[in-house]
Design a protein around this motif. Structure first.
Motif, short mmCIF file in Angstrom:
data_model
loop_
_atom_site.label_atom_id
_atom_site.label_comp_id
_atom_site.label_asym_id
_atom_site.label_seq_id
_atom_site.Cartn_x
_atom_site.Cartn_y
_atom_site.Cartn_z
N THR A 1 50.42 -20.77 52.43
CA THR A 1 51.13 -20.95 53.71
C THR A 1 50.72 -19.88 54.71
OG1 THR A 1 53.01 -21.98 52.58
CG2 THR A 1 53.39 -21.12 54.80
N GLY B 1 59.06 -29.06 57.34
CA GLY B 1 58.11 -28.33 56.52
C GLY B 1 56.84 -28.06 57.30
N PHE B 2 56.11 -27.02 56.92
CA PHE B 2 54.88 -26.67 57.62
C PHE B 2 53.73 -27.53 57.13
CE2 PHE B 2 50.90 -24.09 57.40
CZ PHE B 2 50.56 -24.22 58.74
N ASP B 3 53.03 -28.14 58.07
CA ASP B 3 51.85 -28.94 57.78
C ASP B 3 50.86 -28.68 58.91
OD1 ASP B 3 49.95 -31.13 57.90
OD2 ASP B 3 51.21 -32.19 56.46
N ALA B 4 49.75 -28.02 58.60
CA ALA B 4 48.79 -27.64 59.63
C ALA B 4 48.23 -28.84 60.36
CB ALA B 4 47.66 -26.81 59.01
N ALA B 5 48.01 -29.93 59.65
CA ALA B 5 47.44 -31.12 60.28
C ALA B 5 48.42 -31.70 61.30
CB ALA B 5 47.09 -32.16 59.23
N ARG B 6 49.70 -31.72 60.95
CA ARG B 6 50.69 -32.23 61.91
C ARG B 6 50.81 -31.31 63.13
NH1 ARG B 6 56.17 -34.32 59.04
NH2 ARG B 6 56.25 -32.17 58.27
N GLY C 1 47.39 -20.78 56.06
CA GLY C 1 47.49 -21.93 56.98
C GLY C 1 48.06 -21.54 58.32
N TRP D 1 59.45 -29.92 62.63
CA TRP D 1 59.40 -30.55 61.32
C TRP D 1 60.20 -29.71 60.33
CZ3 TRP D 1 55.04 -28.95 64.04
CH2 TRP D 1 54.35 -29.95 64.72
N TYR E 1 58.05 -20.48 62.48
CA TYR E 1 58.20 -20.84 61.06
C TYR E 1 59.34 -20.04 60.46
CZ TYR E 1 57.19 -21.34 56.07
OH TYR E 1 57.29 -21.59 54.71
N THR F 1 59.85 -25.74 61.04
CA THR F 1 58.74 -25.35 61.88
C THR F 1 58.88 -25.99 63.26
OG1 THR F 1 57.31 -25.30 59.91
CG2 THR F 1 56.22 -25.31 62.05
#
Length: 559
Positions: free
Chosen positions: A477, A542-547, A480, A540, A465, A527
């Motif tokens: 963040t 941006g950070f997205d925990a689900a992705r 997460g 990605w 990240y 990320t």
């Protein structure tokens, strides 16, 4: 004939199965203590897996054999804890030169990009490589080695594989959940199981001469086509450790291997080569001599139920390009983390299918390049030779011809761009670090101490990240990122920033020179999901925990 190396004698111990009169069981058994088998066993053991390594000998390989180890291989050896011993002992080089007749027509640099820890290539005799790997294996209590243990029968089953092993104290039986076969190009296990290996044998012979001499030639790869000292044939020169020089002389298919290995036939060839380089009076001693033919072939499948093939047992290439051991060590790098997850019940056995898919793709890439090199070096028709010589004649003046010169496209890591384990890009990125790419190194700092990016990555899934200031990451963040490590297959979050330290106990890599940012095209929030074998799995903006969790599921066949 050996002048510079004392062969170790590894201890044979009576197996407990013989003393107890009952079969033994190990979760994983690796057959073959060459570079690939040792790397596989070390990789599994350092991840906490009990491993038994069997070998029918009690020393390292005789003669220098494999010589060239590529940057990617050195990075794999770093990842399995082998420190600097290979590079310190080996001869580092980046430049290769190609000659036609008496003149240079082409040269290349394997490391055009600065700020990497490891060189483009090192030359090191295979016996050192194996000795150092054995030393590393001795540091791992979960890795058990048995020498003078010859596997004489293999019986695969749905749940286990049964082996018969012959020793100086007699035979005994072992069972294993998974069998990794690294027993070389002639692979007795492959033969026992009646498995196929298809390809092409090239109708030519080469003489290998390892020569001990003090010479002022630079640490470069020199390749001659049709030199005056060996007309109508080719010659290759490499420097190794201990002032040992590897010289390969093309002989032609009609050459008698027994006659050509005799010192009275080898020595005049070497003297003629040295005289052409202005060293006719230079003293030298022969250390090891061999004659080989070469072939390009592979198994149709590398996985057969609970029996998994790696290295030369699965695929063989001609030596031009140094693709044999380098490719085999990358097999081990690819297989070990997958097998560990399957054995831990964290991934389905179908994850091992991706080992075959990814590494057979790499093998095909190596076979293609090796075959093209061999066809260029040893043309099999007058027309092919006329074309080859025309290319070499033009290469000294014209860039288009240099691109056609092929004295062995040297080993590079495979880019697994089409792997089904990758999550395709949904955001725009520049640069080379696409899903499936092997990671590029870069200088970083940890707590103010200089280190290297690849020394901080690998052996588990990680999320890289990026932010401009690690100390300014917002609480949501941070939470997460930290929560990813609590998943069933934990993902370690690693923060990269030019300044600041992240909270929540997250590892922070300081990118003071901006080298990571540049090589990975990072912007605030960028990320990357990274595989345990240091390949990109997803990225990605941006950070997205689900992705991240979805990409992890895809990378482990849990989707």
């Amino acid at each position: 004939m050996q002048k510079t190396f004392t062969y170790p004698k590894f201890t044979y111990e009576r197996p407990p199965e013989i003393a107890e009169g009952r079969p033994g069981h190990y979760p994983v058994i690796v057959i073959g203590a060459g570079p690939v088998g040792l790397t596989t066993a070390i990789d599994l053991a350092q991840q906490g897996q009990d491993v038994l390594l069997l070998d029918d000998d009690d020393t390292v390989s005789i003669g220098s054999r494999g010589v060239c180890y590529a940057k990617r291989t050195l990075e794999v050896l770093d990842r399995i804890g082998c420190d600097n011993r290979f590079v310190d002992k080996g001869v580092s080089w980046d430049v290769g030169r190609t000659f036609f007749g008496e003149g240079e027509v082409f040269n290349f640099n394997l490391r055009p990009q600065d700020r990497h820890l490891r060189p483009g290539m090192i030359n090191l005799q295979q016996y050192y490589l194996e000795e150092f790997l054995v030393q590393r294996s001795d540091e791992l209590p979960q890795l058990h080695k048995r020498f003078k243990s010859k596997v004489t029968a293999v019986a695969p089953g749905a749940e286990r594989v049964t082996l018969q092993v012959e020793t100086p104290d007699g035979p005994y039986t072992l069972t294993t959940d998974w069998l990794v076969v690294a027993d070389g190009a002639r692979s007795p296990v492959r033969t026992m199981l009646g498995l196929d290996i298809d390809g092409k044998v090239f109708m030519d012979r080469f003489l290998i001469a390892d020569v001990v001499m003090k010479a002022d030639f630079p640490a470069e790869r020199w390749f001659w086509f049709d030199p005056p000292f060996h007309p109508n044939q080719s010659v290759l020169l490499h420097k190794q450790a201990d002032n040992v020089w590897r010289i390969d002389f093309q002989l032609g298919w009609q050459a008698d291997p027994v006659e050509e290995k005799k010192p009275e036939n080898v020595i005049p060839r070497i003297k003629a080569m040295l005289a052409a380089q202005g060293g006719s009076e230079r003293e030298f001693e022969l250390e090891w001599v061999s004659v080989y033919t070469f072939q390009c072939r592979r198994m149709n499948r590398f996985t057969h139920g609970r029996v998994l093939f790696v290295g030369d047992a699965a695929h063989q290439v001609s030596p031009f390009g140094a693709r044999g051991a380098n490719s085999g060590i990358q097999d081990a790098d690819n297989l070990s983390w997958k097998l560990k997850l399957v054995m831990a019940g964290q991934a389905p056995a179908t994850l091992l299918d991706s080992y075959h898919e990814e590494r057979s793709y790499a093998a095909d890439e190596n076979l293609l390049n090796s075959t093209r090199s061999t066809d260029f070096i040893t043309p099999k028709s007058a027309t092919s030779k006329t074309f080859r010589n025309a290319v070499l004649s033009l290469a000294g003046k014209y860039p288009f011809a240099r691109a056609l010169v092929n004295s062995g496209r040297l080993s590079v890591p495979s880019w697994l761009a089409d792997s089904r384990l990758n999550t395709p890009d949904s955001d725009g990125f520049a640069g080379d670090m696409i899903p499936g790419a092997p990671l590029l190194d870069a200088p970083v700092q940890v707590a103010g101490q200089p280190t290297w990016l690849l020394h901080q990555l690998g052996n588990r899934f990680q999320l890289l990240y990026y932010t401009d200031d690690a100390s300014q990451i917002d609480a949501a963040t941070l939470d997460g990122l930290a929560a990813l490590n609590r998943l069933p297959i934990g993902i370690e979050a690693v923060v990269v920033a030019p300044r600041g330290q992240a909270g929540a106990g997250l590892k922070t890599l300081t990118d003071a020179e901006g080298c990571v940012r540049e090589r990975y095209d990072l912007a605030p929030g960028s990320t990357y999901l990274l595989r345990p074998d240091q390949h990109v799995a997803a990225r990605w903006r941006g950070f997205d925990a689900a992705r991240a969790q979805a990409a992890l599921a895809r990378a482990t066949c849990n989707a």
